[in-house]
Enzyme design. Structure first.
Site, PDB file in Angstrom:
ATOM      1  N   ASN A 188     -37.253  27.381  14.270  1.00 57.05           N
ATOM      2  CA  ASN A 188     -38.141  27.192  15.417  1.00 57.05           C
ATOM      3  C   ASN A 188     -39.564  27.692  15.177  1.00 57.05           C
ATOM      4  O   ASN A 188     -40.394  27.664  16.089  1.00 57.05           O
ATOM      5  CB  ASN A 188     -37.551  27.870  16.675  1.00 57.05           C
ATOM      6  CG  ASN A 188     -37.557  29.391  16.605  1.00 57.05           C
ATOM      7  OD1 ASN A 188     -38.043  29.977  15.644  1.00 57.05           O
ATOM      8  ND2 ASN A 188     -37.015  30.023  17.617  1.00 57.05           N
ATOM      9  N   LYS A 189     -39.869  28.134  13.959  1.00 58.78           N
ATOM     10  CA  LYS A 189     -41.187  28.695  13.693  1.00 58.78           C
ATOM     11  C   LYS A 189     -42.235  27.603  13.436  1.00 58.78           C
ATOM     12  O   LYS A 189     -41.900  26.455  13.146  1.00 58.78           O
ATOM     13  CB  LYS A 189     -41.122  29.657  12.499  1.00 58.78           C
ATOM     14  CG  LYS A 189     -40.194  30.856  12.731  1.00 58.78           C
ATOM     15  CD  LYS A 189     -40.613  31.664  13.954  1.00 58.78           C
ATOM     16  CE  LYS A 189     -39.825  32.958  14.109  1.00 58.78           C
ATOM     17  NZ  LYS A 189     -38.432  32.762  14.501  1.00 58.78           N
ATOM     18  N   ASN A 190     -43.511  27.987  13.522  1.00 60.28           N
ATOM     19  CA  ASN A 190     -44.599  27.020  13.335  1.00 60.28           C
ATOM     20  C   ASN A 190     -44.563  26.390  11.955  1.00 60.28           C
ATOM     21  O   ASN A 190     -44.951  25.238  11.772  1.00 60.28           O
ATOM     22  CB  ASN A 190     -45.948  27.701  13.556  1.00 60.28           C
ATOM     23  CG  ASN A 190     -46.184  28.060  15.006  1.00 60.28           C
ATOM     24  OD1 ASN A 190     -45.237  28.312  15.755  1.00 60.28           O
ATOM     25  ND2 ASN A 190     -47.435  28.099  15.417  1.00 60.28           N
TER      26      ASN A 190
END
Length: 390
Positions: A188-190
């Site tokens: 879910n990270k950038n």
């Protein structure tokens, strides 16, 4: 695709994006026969080092390993104390426990929702060895104040920048400055490698030590020479993950532009819906409107629970019924059974306690459509109006 009764598509709170070029690159690595740590990992670490201004970078299997190994590199262990925040993913404090040290929780700032730097000095004891700030939703703390504190008290800083890849402070990249800086590349990270993380280090000696810790403490010499002089684990990143990271890094500028645009839309849409619904007296708290330093990893609101006749779970459930996914980032660490058994009390950090029970993460990811923001703002406002106390 999941749908609601009115056939609108479900909006998850996040969704990673992997383009065809990335998928093809993964296929190429799989066909190469070298799928574990190899040339793509070396290329990824070198590219990240360039991104961070030439600082040494080592990658790991996840962002938990990066923090644990940062503590080990800093020599922190039994009898030591590390100051951190109670509003974070529990890994932040779990790694402190895992090396035999003690987490010391300091309350958070009610506006930024990050650790309150003004309260840190009062928590420092002769056992304090480090400060571990967390940059919630990608918003960094005041870095000047943080490092002034560290210098004054001769403390290491281990930045839990798991959510802050692409964030900056006064025009400098988070990770390009500072002491030990830990990033997560979880789904879910950038920037995602599906699972993974990296640690920014200060010099070649720290980098070599980090390499030992990530692979059983091993050092190789020549064709067949091996030695183990520290206790390490199995935390290496594979070439499959690394090649995904290389292609995500290429897309990061576009991802960031889109996240920022969506965040701006959120402020406008929520404020407009609140006014239209006659709810201006409702204390729905929005995040800090920072479009300079934050990477907008998440968009989080604080629900005005004292003005509602339902709890957060009910609000989330009704949003789900409208086809809108949400998350909680994060419940108070000191409220977990493990930490209660260790003697921690939620009352010790009252601001964090309030925010931990009222914070709500709304959907934010580059693949969202503009109209999704209006739909979410309208759905949330409708639920708040429905359940507002008279």
């Amino acid at each position: 695709m999941s749908t609601t009764e009115n056939t609108l598509p479900f909006i998850p709170f996040t969704r990673p994006h992997f383009n065809q070029e990335t998928i093809d690159a993964v296929t190429e690595v799989l066909r190469s026969g070298w799928v574990t740590s190899g040339p793509k990992l070396a290329e990824f670490e070198s590219t990240l080092s360039d991104y961070f201004g030439g600082r040494p970078v080592r990658c790991f299997a996840n962002g938990t390993a990066t923090m644990k190994i940062a503590l080990q590199v800093a020599g922190i262990g039994s009898g030591d104390e590390v100051i951190t925040t109670p509003v974070s993913w529990v890994a932040t404090s779990n790694v402190i426990l895992s090396v035999g040290a003690t987490p010391v929780f300091v309350d958070i700032d009610p506006v930024t929702r990050n650790i309150d730097l003004n309260q840190i000095a009062a928590a420092i004891t002769p056992k304090t060895r480090a400060i571990m700030p967390v940059y919630l939703a990608g918003l960094p703390v005041n870095m000047d104040q943080l490092y002034d504190l560290a210098k004054q008290y001769k403390l290491r800083v281990i930045e839990d920048a798991a959510q802050a890849f692409g964030s900056q402070w006064r025009g400098q990249k988070i990770g390009g400055i500072g002491d030990l800086v830990s990033f997560s590349f979880q789904a879910n990270k950038n920037l995602s490698t599906v699972e993974g993380g990296c640690l920014i280090l200060n010099n070649a000696d720290e980098a070599r030590l980090a390499e030992k810790f990530r692979l059983q403490g091993l050092t190789r010499q020549g064709m067949d020479g091996m030695d183990v002089d520290v206790l390490g684990g199995k935390d290496n990143l594979t070439d499959v993950n690394a090649v995904i990271g290389l292609h995500q890094l290429k897309q990061l500028p576009a991802f960031q532009v889109r996240r920022t645009a969506l965040a701006r839309m959120y402020f406008d849409a929520i404020r407009s819906e609140i006014t239209s619904a006659g709810l201006d007296a409702l204390h729905l708290e929005l995040p800090v409107e920072n479009f300079t330093d934050s990477n907008w990893h998440m968009f989080q609101v604080l629900l005005p629970l004292e003005q509602l006749n339902v709890d957060r779970a009910q609000v989330m459930s009704e949003l789900k019924d409208l086809g809108i996914g949400t998350g909680v980032h994060y419940p108070l660490i000191t409220g977990f059974t493990l930490y209660q058994k260790l003697g921690y009390q939620t009352e010790a950090t009252p601001v964090a306690k309030r925010i931990g029970r009222s914070i709500l993460t709304l959907p934010l990811f580059p693949g969202m459509a503009d109209e999704d923001i209006g739909r979410i703002a309208k759905g949330l406002t409708g639920i708040l109006k429905k359940h507002r106390k008279n």
